[in-house]
Design an enzyme around this catalytic site. Structure first.
Site, PDB file in Angstrom:
ATOM      1  N   GLU A 206      42.241  39.747   7.111  1.00  0.00           N
ATOM      2  CA  GLU A 206      43.457  40.222   7.763  1.00  0.00           C
ATOM      3  C   GLU A 206      44.666  39.394   7.369  1.00  0.00           C
ATOM      4  OE1 GLU A 206      43.071  41.049  11.923  1.00  0.00           O
ATOM      5  OE2 GLU A 206      41.026  41.760  11.696  1.00  0.00           O
ATOM      6  N   LYS A 338      41.245  50.264  20.489  1.00  0.00           N
ATOM      7  CA  LYS A 338      41.115  50.604  19.061  1.00  0.00           C
ATOM      8  C   LYS A 338      40.743  52.075  18.944  1.00  0.00           C
ATOM      9  CE  LYS A 338      39.261  46.198  17.274  1.00  0.00           C
ATOM     10  NZ  LYS A 338      37.974  45.457  17.100  1.00  0.00           N
TER      11      LYS A 338
HETATM   12  O1  LIG Z   1      37.344  42.098  16.189  1.00  0.00           O
HETATM   13  C1  LIG Z   1      38.477  42.578  16.103  1.00  0.00           C
HETATM   14  O2  LIG Z   1      39.220  42.534  17.077  1.00  0.00           O
HETATM   15  C2  LIG Z   1      38.942  43.274  14.844  1.00  0.00           C
HETATM   16  C3  LIG Z   1      40.350  42.910  14.475  1.00  0.00           C
HETATM   17  O3  LIG Z   1      40.524  41.510  14.361  1.00  0.00           O
HETATM   18  O4  LIG Z   1      38.060  43.041  13.770  1.00  0.00           O
HETATM   19  P1  LIG Z   1      37.177  44.258  13.226  1.00  0.00           P
HETATM   20  O5  LIG Z   1      38.114  45.357  12.864  1.00  0.00           O
HETATM   21  O6  LIG Z   1      36.421  43.701  12.040  1.00  0.00           O
HETATM   22  O7  LIG Z   1      36.281  44.642  14.355  1.00  0.00           O
HETATM   23 MG   LIG Z   2      37.640  41.613  18.381  1.00  0.00          MG
END
Ligand SMILES: O=C(O)[C@@H](CO)OP(=O)(O)O
Ligand SMILES: [Mg+2]
EC number: 4.2.1.11
Length: 428
Positions: A206, A338
Site C-alpha cells: 500500500e 469495505k
Molecule cells: O486489512 C486491511 O484493512 C486491508 C487494508 O489495509 O488489507 P487487505 O485489503 O489486504 O485486507
Molecule cells: Mg484490516
C-alpha cells in the site's frame, strides 16, 4: 423509458496495483450517462468475506478474472438491461438473487461490486450530481479523518514484520487538506529515519515503507520519532492507528509472532497490546485479535473501548448481522467498511446503518490491491462515515483517492466540516 434506464453493461479485464487482473464494469443509461467502476482485492482477508471469482489454474498465479468479466457481460448485463439504475436497492437485490449464493461465489463479488458501483456512478451522472452528493444530498458535508499508512508489514510486506499497518491520524488538523500536509511530512521523516538506520527495504503493497526491524515495537518507536521530526506533538496533534491484522498470524487463541520467534495466547496478546497502548500515543487499533477470537475481542474492548477505537475488519467483514452480534457481545466499537467484503453497495450501506444503530463509528477502507477507482471516497462523504483508510501517501492508486477527497473538500468550500476531533471524541 426514463433517462436512468440501463441500456448496456460491459465487463472489462483490467489490472490492479499488484499487477493482477481485476474487473471493470461500464454501465450506460438511456439518457447518455455512463458509470465506470473497478473491483479492488484484499490480501489479508476475513473468512466471512464475499469472494472474488478467480479462474485458478496457472495464468497470473491463478488470479485471472476472465470468468468474472464474462459473468458481467454474459449474465449480469442481460438480467439488468432495461432496469432503472436509480433504484440501487432493487438493482443490488437482482444481483444478489442472480448470484444465489451467500458469498457471491457464483458470479463473483468482484463482478457484482463493479456493476453495483458503476450503476451508482451512472445514476448520479444522470441526476446531474457527483456520487457523494447524489448519495448524501445537502447533508453530505463531513470530510473524513484520513488514516494514512506510514509503515507496511504483515501480508503486505512478505510478512517481514508481523503487524500489518502502522498509520497516523491527524485529528487536530483543521481540514482534510491540512491532515494530508502533515502526513506528507511524517511519511518523509519516517523514510529518512529508516534510511539513516539502514532499515529501509522499499515500499509495501500500500506504499508504506517496508522496514527491516527485528521487533514489532521498533515500528512504533520509529513512528513516534517521525512525528516529532516532522514537527508535531505525538499524542496531542498526531496519533497512531494500528491494524494488527491478527487473523493473519493467529488462530484458535494462539498467536505466532514470527519476527520475534514467540507465540502468545489471547491473554498474552492483550497484555502486549496494553503495554504498547501505555507507551505510545495509539488512538485506534484494528483487528487486535483474530476473527475467531470473539472472547478476546470482547475482553480487549472492555479494557480499552471507552477511551479508544477498537476496529473490526476480518472480524466483522462489513456484515450487518455480525456487527449486531458483536455489539451484543460488547466486542469492538468501530467497523471497517469495505464494499468488496459484501459485493454490493446496498449490503455495504446496511452494514454502516447497523453500525450507527448500535453506536459504532465507521472507517471506509480500500483494499491492499487497488486501482484508480475512487468510489469509496464518495461513499465516505455521501454516507457521512467520518473516517477513510486507503493506504499510504505515495502510490498513485492511493493518491487518486486522497486527491478526490481534496476536490470534494474544495467543492464544499465553507460548508466542509472536518471530522478530525469529533470522530475521536472517544479517545480524548
Ligand atoms: O486489512 C486491511 O484493512 C486491508 C487494508 O489495509 O488489507 P487487505 O485489503 O489486504 O485486507
Ligand atoms: Mg484490516
Amino acid at each position: 423509458m426514463a433517462k436512468s434506464t440501463i441500456t448496456s453493461i460491459l465487463g472489462r479485464r483490467v489490472w490492479d496495483s499488484r499487477g493482477r487482473p481485476t474487473v471493470e464494469a461500464e454501465v450506460r443509461l438511456e439518457g447518455g450517462a455512463r458509470g465506470i467502476a473497478l473491483a479492488p482485492a484484499g490480501a489479508s482477508t476475513g473468512s466471512g468475506e464475499a469472494l472474488d471469482r478467480r479462474d485458478g489454474g496457472t495464468a497470473f498465479g491463478g488470479y485471472d478474472v476472465k470468468g468474472a468479466v464474462a459473468a458481467v457481460t454474459e449474465e449480469i448485463a442481460p438480467a439488468l438491461l432495461g432496469f432503472d439504475a436509480a433504484d440501487q436497492a432493487g438493482l443490488d437485490a437482482r444481483l444478489i438473487a442472480l448470484d444465489g449464493t451467500p458469498n457471491k461465489t457464483r458470479l463473483g463479488a468482484n463482478a457484482t461490486l463493479a456493476v453495483s458501483m458503476a450503476a451508482a456512478h451512472a445514476a448520479a451522472q444522470a441526476a446531474g450530481a457527483p456520487l457523494w452528493r447524489h448519495l448524501g444530498g445537502e447533508a453530505a458535508t463531513l470530510m473524513p479523518l484520513p488514516q494514512i499508512q506510514i509503515l507496511g508489514g504483515g501480508a503486505h510486506a512478505g510478512r517481514r514484520i508481523d503487524i500489518q499497518d502502522f498509520l497516523v491520524i491527524c485529528p487536530e488538523a483543521t481540514s482534510f487538506a491540512e491532515a494530508l500536509d502533515w502526513t506528507a511530512e511524517i511519511y518523509r521523516a519516517a523514510g529518512a529515519i529508516m534510511k539513516e538506520r539502514g532499515l529501509l527495504q522499499g515500499v509495501a503493497d500500500e506504499g508504506g515503507w517496508w522496514p527491516a526491524f527485528d521487533a514489532n515495537e521498533q515500528a512504533l518507536e520509529t513512528l513516534v520519532r517521525a512525528i516529532e521530526r516532522a514537527g508535531f506533538a505525538p499524542g496531542r496533534q498526531v496519533a497512531i492507528a494500528l491494524d494488527i491484522a491478527a487473523t493473519d498470524f493467529g488462530k484458535g487463541g494462539r498467536y505466532r509472532l514470527g519476527l520475534e520467534g514467540r507465540e502468545l495466547d489471547t491473554d498474552g496478546m492483550i497484555r502486549m497490546l496494553l503495554g504498547w497502548l501505555a507507551a505510545y500515543p495509539i488512538a485506534s487499533i484494528e483487528d487486535p485479535l483474530a476473527e475467531d477470537d470473539h472472547e478476546g475481542f470482547a475482553a480487549f474492548t472492555r479494557e480499552v473501548g471507552a477511551r479508544m477505537q477498537v476496529v473490526g475488519d476480518d472480524y466483522l467483514v462489513t456484515d450487518a448481522a455480525r456487527i449486531r452480534a458483536a455489539a451484543a457481545a460488547g466486542a469492538a466499537n468501530t467497523v471497517l467498511i469495505k464494499p468488496n467484503q459484501r459485493g454490493t453497495l446496498t449490503e455495504t450501506k446496511a452494514a454502516w446503518d447497523a453500525a450507527r444503530e448500535v453506536g459504532y463509528a465507521g472507517i471506509v477502507s480500500a483494499r491492499s490491491g487497488e486501482t484508480e477507482d475512487v468510489t469509496i471516497v464518495h461513499l465516505a462523504l455521501g454516507w457521512g462515515v467520518g473516517q477513510l483508510k486507503v493506504g499510504s501517501f505515495a502510490r498513485s492508486e492511493r493518491m487518486a483517492k486522497w486527491n478526490e477527497a481534496l476536490r470534494i473538500e474544495e467543492a464544499l468550500g465553507a460548508r466542509a466540516r472536518f471530522a478530525g476531533r469529533a470522530v475521536l471524541g472517544r479517545s480524548r
